[in-house]
Scaffold this active site. Structure first.
Site, PDB file in Angstrom:
ATOM      1  N   GLY A  46      -6.530   1.887  97.192  1.00  0.00           N
ATOM      2  CA  GLY A  46      -7.296   1.642  95.975  1.00  0.00           C
ATOM      3  C   GLY A  46      -8.764   1.544  96.302  1.00  0.00           C
ATOM      4  CD  GLN A  51     -13.396  -1.658  97.065  1.00  0.00           C
ATOM      5  OE1 GLN A  51     -12.570  -1.088  96.356  1.00  0.00           O
ATOM      6  NE2 GLN A  51     -13.099  -2.097  98.278  1.00  0.00           N
ATOM      7  CB  CYS A  89     -10.266  -5.826 100.518  1.00  0.00           C
ATOM      8  SG  CYS A  89     -11.521  -5.182  99.408  1.00  0.00           S
ATOM      9  CG  LEU A  90     -10.474   0.504 101.678  1.00  0.00           C
ATOM     10  CD1 LEU A  90     -10.769   1.750 100.861  1.00  0.00           C
ATOM     11  CD2 LEU A  90     -10.084   0.888 103.105  1.00  0.00           C
ATOM     12  CG  HIS A 131      -7.035  -5.570  95.547  1.00  0.00           C
ATOM     13  ND1 HIS A 131      -6.950  -6.465  96.592  1.00  0.00           N
ATOM     14  CD2 HIS A 131      -8.135  -4.819  95.803  1.00  0.00           C
ATOM     15  CE1 HIS A 131      -7.951  -6.265  97.430  1.00  0.00           C
ATOM     16  NE2 HIS A 131      -8.683  -5.264  96.982  1.00  0.00           N
ATOM     17  CD  GLU A 132      -8.713  -1.270  94.095  1.00  0.00           C
ATOM     18  OE1 GLU A 132      -9.955  -1.214  93.975  1.00  0.00           O
ATOM     19  OE2 GLU A 132      -8.166  -1.567  95.168  1.00  0.00           O
ATOM     20  CG  HIS A 135     -12.514  -4.618  94.081  1.00  0.00           C
ATOM     21  ND1 HIS A 135     -13.374  -5.243  94.949  1.00  0.00           N
ATOM     22  CD2 HIS A 135     -11.472  -4.210  94.842  1.00  0.00           C
ATOM     23  CE1 HIS A 135     -12.877  -5.223  96.178  1.00  0.00           C
ATOM     24  NE2 HIS A 135     -11.709  -4.602  96.137  1.00  0.00           N
TER      25      HIS A 135
HETATM   26 CO    CO Z   1     -10.404  -4.236  97.673  1.00  0.00          CO
END
Ligand code: CO
Length: 178
Positions: A46, A51, A89-90, A131-132, A135
């Site tokens: 995701g 991000q 998380c990225l 999760h997204e 964000h």
């Molecule tokens: Co994330």
């Protein structure tokens, strides 16, 4: 192929509430395409617009063999159950923790054709969607942990980042994360 730059924990844009998309134009379509490319390179499941430094209410999700879901102005309209499982998380590489999420959600989103459609998702895919959407509201998974756990992981994060400066980086192929 355009790779977007990834913003890491510490970059203020991750704390911004992203803004509604009012029109799906070529710019939005190009951004969505680049977000998928960037997510795939990073081996994430995701990626949200903030991000990659942008504040559009857009995120992309793709879990294993499931159909990708493009989230534009997403809204969760139904929730069911609670389940705890590991998340990463990225934007916070190498940090993982168990997070409680709804087991199943129905998410309504705008398609690239401008229509509204619903996706009924469960388990890992539902987790990624939640999760997204977090964000897009400026929320990170760390915010959903106990203060003690969060403090511990932030300490670990600072240790991992020792000597590194800057919070915007090129995407490198990495192990699976969100
Ligand atoms: Co994330």
């Amino acid at each position: 192929m355009t790779q977007l730059k990834l913003h890491l924990l510490g970059s203020p844009v991750l704390r911004e509430r992203c803004e509604e998309v009012h029109a799906i134009d070529d710019g939005i379509r190009k951004l969505v395409d680049e977000m998928y490319q960037t997510m795939h390179t990073a081996k994430g499941v995701g990626l949200a617009a903030n991000q990659v430094g942008l504040t559009h209410r857009i995120a992309v999700v793709q879990v294993a063999d499931e159909e990708p879901i493009t989230l534009i102005n997403p809204a969760i309209v139904e929730r069911e159950g609670k389940v705890r499982d590991e998340e990463g998380c990225l934007s916070i590489p190498e940090i993982y923790a168990d997070v409680e999420r709804s087991q199943r959600v129905v998410v309504e989103t705008t398609t690239l054709e401008g229509a509204r459609e619903r996706h009924d998702v469960s388990d890992y895919l539902a987790r990624a969607v939640q999760h997204e959407i977090d964000h897009l509201d400026g929320i990170l998974f760390l915010d959903r942990l106990s203060p003690l756990k969060r403090k511990m992981l932030l300490k670990k994060w600072k240790k991992l980042r020792k000597g590194e400066t800057g919070y915007i980086k090129d995407v490198m192929p990495a192990r699976s994360s969100r």
